[in-house]
Design a protein around this motif. Sequence first.
Motif, PDB file in Angstrom:
ATOM      1  N   ASN A 264      34.270 -37.230  71.203  1.00 57.39           N
ATOM      2  CA  ASN A 264      34.023 -37.447  72.628  1.00 57.39           C
ATOM      3  C   ASN A 264      32.551 -37.348  73.010  1.00 57.39           C
ATOM      4  OD1 ASN A 264      35.409 -38.280  74.953  1.00 57.39           O
ATOM      5  ND2 ASN A 264      35.271 -36.248  75.872  1.00 57.39           N
ATOM      6  N   CYS A 265      31.655 -37.253  72.034  1.00 54.03           N
ATOM      7  CA  CYS A 265      30.222 -37.282  72.334  1.00 54.03           C
ATOM      8  C   CYS A 265      29.720 -38.717  72.248  1.00 54.03           C
ATOM      9  CB  CYS A 265      29.446 -36.391  71.362  1.00 54.03           C
ATOM     10  SG  CYS A 265      29.509 -34.630  71.782  1.00 54.03           S
ATOM     11  N   PRO A 266      28.747 -39.100  73.073  1.00 52.00           N
ATOM     12  CA  PRO A 266      28.250 -40.482  73.093  1.00 52.00           C
ATOM     13  C   PRO A 266      27.698 -40.912  71.737  1.00 52.00           C
ATOM     14  CG  PRO A 266      27.442 -39.252  74.995  1.00 52.00           C
ATOM     15  CD  PRO A 266      28.071 -38.253  74.079  1.00 52.00           C
ATOM     16  N   LYS A 267      27.873 -42.182  71.431  1.00 52.61           N
ATOM     17  CA  LYS A 267      27.399 -42.734  70.154  1.00 52.61           C
ATOM     18  C   LYS A 267      26.149 -43.588  70.297  1.00 52.61           C
ATOM     19  CE  LYS A 267      31.019 -40.893  68.275  1.00 52.61           C
ATOM     20  NZ  LYS A 267      30.877 -39.590  67.578  1.00 52.61           N
TER      21      LYS A 267
ATOM     22  N   THR B 207      38.182 -30.598  65.096  1.00 53.70           N
ATOM     23  CA  THR B 207      38.527 -30.183  66.447  1.00 53.70           C
ATOM     24  C   THR B 207      39.055 -31.359  67.256  1.00 53.70           C
ATOM     25  OG1 THR B 207      36.404 -30.690  67.513  1.00 53.70           O
ATOM     26  CG2 THR B 207      36.573 -28.585  66.345  1.00 53.70           C
ATOM     27  N   ASN B 208      39.647 -31.019  68.384  1.00 56.51           N
ATOM     28  CA  ASN B 208      39.998 -32.025  69.382  1.00 56.51           C
ATOM     29  C   ASN B 208      38.751 -32.412  70.168  1.00 56.51           C
ATOM     30  OD1 ASN B 208      42.800 -32.017  68.751  1.00 56.51           O
ATOM     31  ND2 ASN B 208      43.054 -30.143  69.948  1.00 56.51           N
ATOM     32  N   ALA B 209      38.893 -33.401  71.026  1.00 55.72           N
ATOM     33  CA  ALA B 209      37.754 -33.897  71.784  1.00 55.72           C
ATOM     34  C   ALA B 209      37.387 -32.997  72.963  1.00 55.72           C
ATOM     35  CB  ALA B 209      38.030 -35.313  72.279  1.00 55.72           C
ATOM     36  N   LYS B 210      38.338 -32.146  73.386  1.00 56.14           N
ATOM     37  CA  LYS B 210      38.079 -31.260  74.506  1.00 56.14           C
ATOM     38  C   LYS B 210      38.876 -29.976  74.334  1.00 56.14           C
ATOM     39  CE  LYS B 210      41.609 -33.478  77.405  1.00 56.14           C
ATOM     40  NZ  LYS B 210      41.869 -34.176  78.696  1.00 56.14           N
TER      41      LYS B 210
ATOM     42  N   ASP C 291      35.311 -21.253  73.376  1.00 53.22           N
ATOM     43  CA  ASP C 291      36.739 -21.504  73.215  1.00 53.22           C
ATOM     44  C   ASP C 291      37.378 -20.468  72.293  1.00 53.22           C
ATOM     45  OD1 ASP C 291      38.375 -23.505  74.451  1.00 53.22           O
ATOM     46  OD2 ASP C 291      38.935 -24.221  72.473  1.00 53.22           O
ATOM     47  N   SER C 292      36.645 -20.062  71.262  1.00 49.56           N
ATOM     48  CA  SER C 292      37.193 -19.065  70.335  1.00 49.56           C
ATOM     49  C   SER C 292      37.365 -17.704  70.997  1.00 49.56           C
ATOM     50  CB  SER C 292      36.281 -18.930  69.106  1.00 49.56           C
ATOM     51  OG  SER C 292      35.153 -18.101  69.354  1.00 49.56           O
ATOM     52  N   LEU C 293      36.602 -17.451  72.039  1.00 50.17           N
ATOM     53  CA  LEU C 293      36.693 -16.178  72.759  1.00 50.17           C
ATOM     54  C   LEU C 293      37.930 -16.105  73.646  1.00 50.17           C
ATOM     55  CD1 LEU C 293      32.950 -15.829  73.774  1.00 50.17           C
ATOM     56  CD2 LEU C 293      34.213 -14.111  72.476  1.00 50.17           C
ATOM     57  N   THR C 294      38.402 -17.253  74.091  1.00 52.65           N
ATOM     58  CA  THR C 294      39.522 -17.244  75.044  1.00 52.65           C
ATOM     59  C   THR C 294      40.858 -16.983  74.373  1.00 52.65           C
ATOM     60  OG1 THR C 294      39.892 -19.633  74.832  1.00 52.65           O
ATOM     61  CG2 THR C 294      38.293 -18.906  76.485  1.00 52.65           C
ATOM     62  N   GLN C 295      40.924 -17.160  73.055  1.00 50.43           N
ATOM     63  CA  GLN C 295      42.129 -16.880  72.269  1.00 50.43           C
ATOM     64  C   GLN C 295      43.322 -17.744  72.665  1.00 50.43           C
ATOM     65  OE1 GLN C 295      42.417 -12.485  72.670  1.00 50.43           O
ATOM     66  NE2 GLN C 295      42.147 -12.443  70.456  1.00 50.43           N
ATOM     67  N   VAL C 296      43.068 -18.905  73.243  1.00 48.08           N
ATOM     68  CA  VAL C 296      44.166 -19.836  73.518  1.00 48.08           C
ATOM     69  C   VAL C 296      44.798 -20.245  72.195  1.00 48.08           C
ATOM     70  CG1 VAL C 296      44.734 -22.112  74.419  1.00 48.08           C
ATOM     71  CG2 VAL C 296      43.137 -20.643  75.657  1.00 48.08           C
ATOM     72  N   CYS C 297      43.959 -20.509  71.214  1.00 53.14           N
ATOM     73  CA  CYS C 297      44.384 -20.792  69.849  1.00 53.14           C
ATOM     74  C   CYS C 297      43.171 -20.593  68.953  1.00 53.14           C
ATOM     75  CB  CYS C 297      44.937 -22.215  69.721  1.00 53.14           C
ATOM     76  SG  CYS C 297      43.778 -23.504  70.238  1.00 53.14           S
TER      77      CYS C 297
END
Length: 447
Positions: A233-236, A319-322, A258-264
């Motif tokens: 999802n970053c510009p090319k 990773t996913n795009a977001k 994202d790793s801090l939130t522990q969603v997964c």
Amino acid sequence: MFRWQYLAPLLLLSVLLYRAEDCDRFTKLNLGHALIGTSLRLRLLLYTRENGNCGTLLSHVDLSPRLNLTKPTTFIIHGFRPTGSRPVWLDDMTEALLGRGDVNVIVVDWNRGAAGSYFSAVENTKKAATNMTAFVRLMQEHGASLSSIHMIGFSLGAHLSGFVGANFNGLIGRITGLDPAGFMFATGGPEDRLDPTDAQFVDVLHSDLDFLGARGTQGHIDFFANGGTDQPNCPKTIFSGESYFKCDHQRSVMLYIDSLTQVCSSRAYPCSSYQDFLNGNCTSCDEFGAAGCPVFGHDVIKWKDDLLRLKETKAYFTTNAKSPFCRTNYRLDILTWNTHRGYITAKLHSNGTEAVATINHAELKFQKYTEKTLLAQFDKDVQPAQKITLKFSPVSSCTCSKSKLRVLKIRLTNLERKERPLCRYDLLLERNKEVTFRPIPCEDSNF
């Protein structure tokens, strides 16, 4: 007549306004400052659970009573600021760190010194490190343990962290380098950049090693998100503006938050190369025992002892795009009846939720009566997998309109949980057509 019922809200508003004025803020510069240049001035802003939205400016000679040295302390250190603007991610990282533990979070504001010229910003990293070293030594003199200090540095901030750590002979507890800057740090010895000797434990994430980030390994473990280069999802193209230059680089910060939130969590697999990882050649984590392969991010500290024993580890994940960025990894073993070339798309279904894994990084070559192992990375975790969908897409050069791949057996093994693999026997996959089926627990332990 004065309405006393309005007094309480007015008093509360006055208190809030007073507190807002009492909060110290990150240095705000403008493009003019960046163009004419600035002189280094380092400010340390303290945030705690009691004052999570209100920074306290710390003195370099007299410690504030708000800085509780019995608690762990985490420093957040930004990188180069070409326009002098405030990093957009600072609040999110501060909030996430305080959400994970009762710690002191100190934002290192060296915006005056990091703005304008990149060359002067590089020169100022060691000067800022000298200033920080004096402050950490003051903390130490008042009872703080170096082992309880964690420095999280982004880009130039990663090297700045390393310089501070080197000044304490590597006794600082942990340094996390988020895509350490590459330009002007590629040559020279370890003393001129972040390296594993700078702290008791050094973990590094690479997300832009083909442009702004450093190429070499610099920690006890170096993580490579999506191979360490182009992020989803970053510009090319350059026509996307400034995002083209910073998106891949800054993704390292977003992944860590994202790793801090522990969603997964993002499980990472030690491997010699990204291609070997994608080809499914690095799914074994026997060297880490029952804990399995390390996860990227804040919780990798749980694997510290194993990683120190292994000395230097390169680990890969996608990773996913977001957000949530994390994926779930499976090993997909396929035994085919005929020979074919193409790509596989797999889906897991559970209670109306669908997870997708597209295995198209390279052309797959299926051989007659030959087992093939693939790494299937699903965009989310679904449990239990009630149904599975497979689709076979032949290579574009194939001219046969009714290409079919006959599968004698498939075996799907979750790499992140100890659970019985799922199997299915005798499937016919027609060209670009989905086949959905209910799997059954595999009867044998071996494929």
